[in-house]
Design a protein around this motif. Structure first.
Motif, mmCIF file in Angstrom:
data_model
loop_
_atom_site.group_PDB
_atom_site.id
_atom_site.type_symbol
_atom_site.label_atom_id
_atom_site.label_comp_id
_atom_site.label_asym_id
_atom_site.label_seq_id
_atom_site.Cartn_x
_atom_site.Cartn_y
_atom_site.Cartn_z
ATOM 1 N N VAL A 158 4.882 92.281 53.260
ATOM 2 C CA VAL A 158 3.980 92.182 52.121
ATOM 3 C C VAL A 158 4.473 91.706 50.502
ATOM 4 O O VAL A 158 5.727 92.978 50.559
ATOM 5 C CB VAL A 158 2.621 92.462 52.319
ATOM 6 C CG1 VAL A 158 2.158 92.316 53.460
ATOM 7 C CG2 VAL A 158 3.086 94.363 52.025
ATOM 8 N N GLN A 159 4.415 91.021 49.510
ATOM 9 C CA GLN A 159 5.010 91.303 48.927
ATOM 10 C C GLN A 159 3.513 91.439 47.744
ATOM 11 O O GLN A 159 3.045 91.103 47.743
ATOM 12 C CB GLN A 159 5.268 90.435 48.010
ATOM 13 C CG GLN A 159 6.117 90.355 46.852
ATOM 14 C CD GLN A 159 6.557 88.864 46.085
ATOM 15 O OE1 GLN A 159 7.569 88.697 47.277
ATOM 16 N NE2 GLN A 159 6.199 88.364 44.869
ATOM 17 N N LEU A 160 3.935 93.084 47.175
ATOM 18 C CA LEU A 160 2.819 93.627 46.538
ATOM 19 C C LEU A 160 2.919 93.557 44.692
ATOM 20 O O LEU A 160 4.369 93.198 44.657
ATOM 21 C CB LEU A 160 2.525 95.170 47.031
ATOM 22 C CG LEU A 160 2.072 95.189 48.512
ATOM 23 C CD1 LEU A 160 2.070 96.418 47.871
ATOM 24 C CD2 LEU A 160 0.754 94.606 48.434
ATOM 25 N N GLU A 161 1.944 92.800 44.466
ATOM 26 C CA GLU A 161 2.121 92.351 42.969
ATOM 27 C C GLU A 161 1.368 93.064 42.142
ATOM 28 O O GLU A 161 0.337 93.141 42.050
ATOM 29 C CB GLU A 161 2.051 90.812 41.976
ATOM 30 C CG GLU A 161 3.157 90.278 43.371
ATOM 31 C CD GLU A 161 4.498 89.904 42.152
ATOM 32 O OE1 GLU A 161 4.166 90.495 41.130
ATOM 33 O OE2 GLU A 161 5.433 89.336 42.732
ATOM 34 N N LEU A 162 2.099 94.216 41.144
ATOM 35 C CA LEU A 162 0.495 95.633 41.013
ATOM 36 C C LEU A 162 0.680 95.445 39.017
ATOM 37 O O LEU A 162 1.974 95.182 38.986
ATOM 38 C CB LEU A 162 1.645 97.226 40.846
ATOM 39 C CG LEU A 162 1.552 96.806 41.804
ATOM 40 C CD1 LEU A 162 2.780 98.417 42.220
ATOM 41 C CD2 LEU A 162 1.526 97.307 43.400
ATOM 42 N N GLY A 163 -0.643 94.764 38.856
ATOM 43 C CA GLY A 163 -1.059 95.357 37.745
ATOM 44 C C GLY A 163 -0.866 96.586 36.768
ATOM 45 O O GLY A 163 -0.115 97.352 37.771
ATOM 46 N N THR A 164 -0.731 96.245 35.754
ATOM 47 C CA THR A 164 -0.903 97.984 34.466
ATOM 48 C C THR A 164 -1.722 98.651 34.616
ATOM 49 O O THR A 164 -1.595 99.473 34.478
ATOM 50 C CB THR A 164 -1.318 97.165 33.223
ATOM 51 O OG1 THR A 164 -2.482 96.739 33.674
ATOM 52 C CG2 THR A 164 -0.590 96.345 32.885
ATOM 53 N N ARG A 165 -2.360 98.642 36.127
ATOM 54 C CA ARG A 165 -3.290 99.713 36.910
ATOM 55 C C ARG A 165 -2.877 101.305 37.177
ATOM 56 O O ARG A 165 -2.993 102.083 37.261
ATOM 57 C CB ARG A 165 -4.971 99.398 37.110
ATOM 58 C CG ARG A 165 -5.463 100.470 37.910
ATOM 59 C CD ARG A 165 -7.057 100.312 38.615
ATOM 60 N NE ARG A 165 -7.513 101.103 39.206
ATOM 61 C CZ ARG A 165 -8.722 100.809 39.496
ATOM 62 N NH1 ARG A 165 -9.607 100.095 39.303
ATOM 63 N NH2 ARG A 165 -9.747 101.949 40.449
ATOM 64 N N LEU A 166 -1.830 100.249 38.142
ATOM 65 C CA LEU A 166 -0.823 101.410 38.520
ATOM 66 C C LEU A 166 0.581 101.605 37.906
ATOM 67 O O LEU A 166 1.388 102.358 38.598
ATOM 68 C CB LEU A 166 -0.585 100.751 39.895
ATOM 69 C CG LEU A 166 -1.671 100.703 41.242
ATOM 70 C CD1 LEU A 166 -1.952 99.970 42.545
ATOM 71 C CD2 LEU A 166 -2.469 102.108 41.390
ATOM 72 N N ARG A 167 0.533 100.618 37.128
ATOM 73 C CA ARG A 167 1.860 100.516 36.289
ATOM 74 C C ARG A 167 1.957 101.510 34.661
ATOM 75 O O ARG A 167 2.017 100.827 34.162
ATOM 76 C CB ARG A 167 3.088 99.076 36.176
ATOM 77 C CG ARG A 167 3.767 98.936 37.692
ATOM 78 C CD ARG A 167 4.023 97.632 37.611
ATOM 79 N NE ARG A 167 3.709 96.224 37.006
ATOM 80 C CZ ARG A 167 4.416 96.393 35.643
ATOM 81 N NH1 ARG A 167 4.850 96.929 35.369
ATOM 82 N NH2 ARG A 167 3.144 95.008 35.494
ATOM 83 N N ASP A 212 -2.291 86.358 48.104
ATOM 84 C CA ASP A 212 -1.752 84.826 47.527
ATOM 85 C C ASP A 212 -1.833 83.598 46.609
ATOM 86 O O ASP A 212 -1.504 82.974 46.585
ATOM 87 C CB ASP A 212 -2.253 83.993 49.179
ATOM 88 C CG ASP A 212 -0.876 84.756 50.407
ATOM 89 O OD1 ASP A 212 -0.062 85.689 50.570
ATOM 90 O OD2 ASP A 212 -1.731 83.804 51.302
ATOM 91 N N THR A 213 -2.570 84.722 45.663
ATOM 92 C CA THR A 213 -2.366 84.232 44.377
ATOM 93 C C THR A 213 -2.623 85.083 43.035
ATOM 94 O O THR A 213 -2.675 86.221 43.771
ATOM 95 C CB THR A 213 -3.704 83.335 44.118
ATOM 96 O OG1 THR A 213 -4.315 82.509 45.078
ATOM 97 C CG2 THR A 213 -4.208 82.074 43.270
ATOM 98 N N PRO A 214 -1.441 84.728 42.105
ATOM 99 C CA PRO A 214 -0.874 82.999 41.888
ATOM 100 C C PRO A 214 0.460 83.451 42.551
ATOM 101 O O PRO A 214 1.447 82.481 42.789
ATOM 102 C CB PRO A 214 -0.320 84.309 40.452
ATOM 103 C CG PRO A 214 0.091 85.118 40.345
ATOM 104 C CD PRO A 214 -1.787 85.912 41.171
ATOM 105 N N PHE A 215 0.958 85.052 43.824
ATOM 106 C CA PHE A 215 1.928 84.773 44.162
ATOM 107 C C PHE A 215 1.456 84.909 45.590
ATOM 108 O O PHE A 215 1.110 86.205 46.219
ATOM 109 C CB PHE A 215 3.448 85.566 43.908
ATOM 110 C CG PHE A 215 3.344 85.776 42.531
ATOM 111 C CD1 PHE A 215 4.309 84.632 42.149
ATOM 112 C CD2 PHE A 215 2.591 87.027 41.370
ATOM 113 C CE1 PHE A 215 5.020 83.922 40.981
ATOM 114 C CE2 PHE A 215 3.292 86.403 40.121
ATOM 115 C CZ PHE A 215 4.161 85.564 40.025
ATOM 116 N N ASP A 216 2.693 84.314 46.762
ATOM 117 C CA ASP A 216 2.686 84.153 47.896
ATOM 118 C C ASP A 216 3.561 84.946 48.880
ATOM 119 O O ASP A 216 3.499 85.232 49.773
ATOM 120 C CB ASP A 216 1.880 83.196 48.536
ATOM 121 C CG ASP A 216 2.554 81.925 48.685
ATOM 122 O OD1 ASP A 216 4.053 82.545 48.338
ATOM 123 O OD2 ASP A 216 3.129 80.920 48.977
ATOM 124 N N GLY A 217 4.292 85.182 47.819
ATOM 125 C CA GLY A 217 5.114 86.118 48.952
ATOM 126 C C GLY A 217 6.607 85.210 49.915
ATOM 127 O O GLY A 217 7.740 85.488 50.087
#
Length: 210
Positions: free
Chosen positions: A177-186, A155-160
Motif C-alpha cells: 500500500v502507498q500511504l500519503e500522510l497529511g500534516t497531522r502525522l507530519r 485511492d483518492t487522490p492517489f491510488d498507488g
C-alpha cells in the motif's frame, strides 16, 4: 510489537533535516535496515529530490515516520537521505527501487508500506493508495482501524498504481500500500497516540503474516 516513542521519533528526524541541506547531501544515499520480517517500510521522498531534472520539495517527517513504524514492528526499512534522481515517478528504476526488490527477496517480506507526504489542501489525514490490493482483507482491516482515529480517503487522490508498492508487487509478488500522510502525522507536535494508532492499523494489515 513496540510502542512508538515520540522522543525517539524526533531523534530519527534529525538526520533528514541535516540531509536536506540541498547540494551538501550525498546523492542517492539511503538509510537501510534489513530484518527478517513480513514488513518492509519505504520513504523515498524524505529529503529534497529530483524528478525529470526538476527539484521537488522534501516530504518532511516521512523518513522519521517510516523509521518509527519499522522499529515498532522490527521490520525492514529503506529511506532516502540523499536526493533521488527519478525519471517519472517514485517507481523509477534506480538504486532505491533495486535495493527494495533485493530486500523483499532476502527477507521474504509479504507487505510493503510506501510512505509519502500529502498536501494540506486535500484535507485528509491519510490517503491509502491500495496499489491494486483493494478488497484484500488486510487492507480492509487497515482502513477500518485508521478510520477510528483519522480522516481517511481510499485511492483518492492517489491510488498507488504508479508507485513503488505496485512496482514491487509486479516484480516480486509482494503486496503493498502507498500511504500519503497529511500534516497531522507530519509535524513537530505529532502525538504518540496518533503514531501508535498508525502502527496499530498496520499491524492488522500484516496480521496474516507471510
Amino acid at each position: 510489537m513496540k510502542a512508538v516513542s515520540v522522543a525517539r521519533h524526533h531523534i530519527f528526524d534529525l538526520k533528514y533535516r541535516l540531509g536536506d541541506l540541498r547540494h551538501s547531501a550525498i546523492r542517492e544515499a539511503m538509510v537501510v535496515r534489513v530484518r527478517p520480517s513480513a514488513l518492509l517500510v519505504l520513504a523515498p521522498h524524505s529529503v529534497t529530490h529530483h524528478r525529470g531534472g526538476r527539484e521537488k520539495a522534501a516530504e518532511f517527517w516521512t523518513g522519521a515516520v517510516a523509521e518509527s513504524v519499522a522499529e515498532a514492528f522490527g521490520g525492514s526499512l529503506i529511506s532516502a537521505i540523499g536526493s533521488r534522481e527519478e525519471t517519472e515517478t517514485a517507481a523509477s528504476d534506480d538504486a532505491f527501487n533495486e535495493l527494495a526488490r533485493h530486500v523483499v527477496g532476502v527477507t521474504g517480506a509479504s507487505w510493503v508500506v510506501d510512505i509519502h507526504g500529502l498536501a494540506a489542501r486535500h484535507q485528509v489525514d491519510i490517503n491509502i493508495g491500495t496499489a491494486g490490493c483493494r478488497g484484500d482483507s488486510g487492507v480492509t482491516r487497515l482502513v477500518q482501524s485508521l478510520e477510528r482515529t483519522f480522516d481517511v480517503s481510499v485511492d483518492t487522490p492517489f491510488d498507488g498504481s504508479s508507485g513503488l508498492a505496485r512496482s514491487l508487487a509486479d516484480s516480486t509478488g509482494v503486496r503493498g500500500v502507498q500511504l500519503e500522510l497529511g500534516t497531522r502525522l507530519r509535524r513537530d507536535a505529532v502525538t504518540s497516540a496518533d503514531l501508535n494508532a498508525l502502527v496499530d492499523g498496520l499491524a492488522l494489515l500484516v496480521a496474516d503474516g507471510r
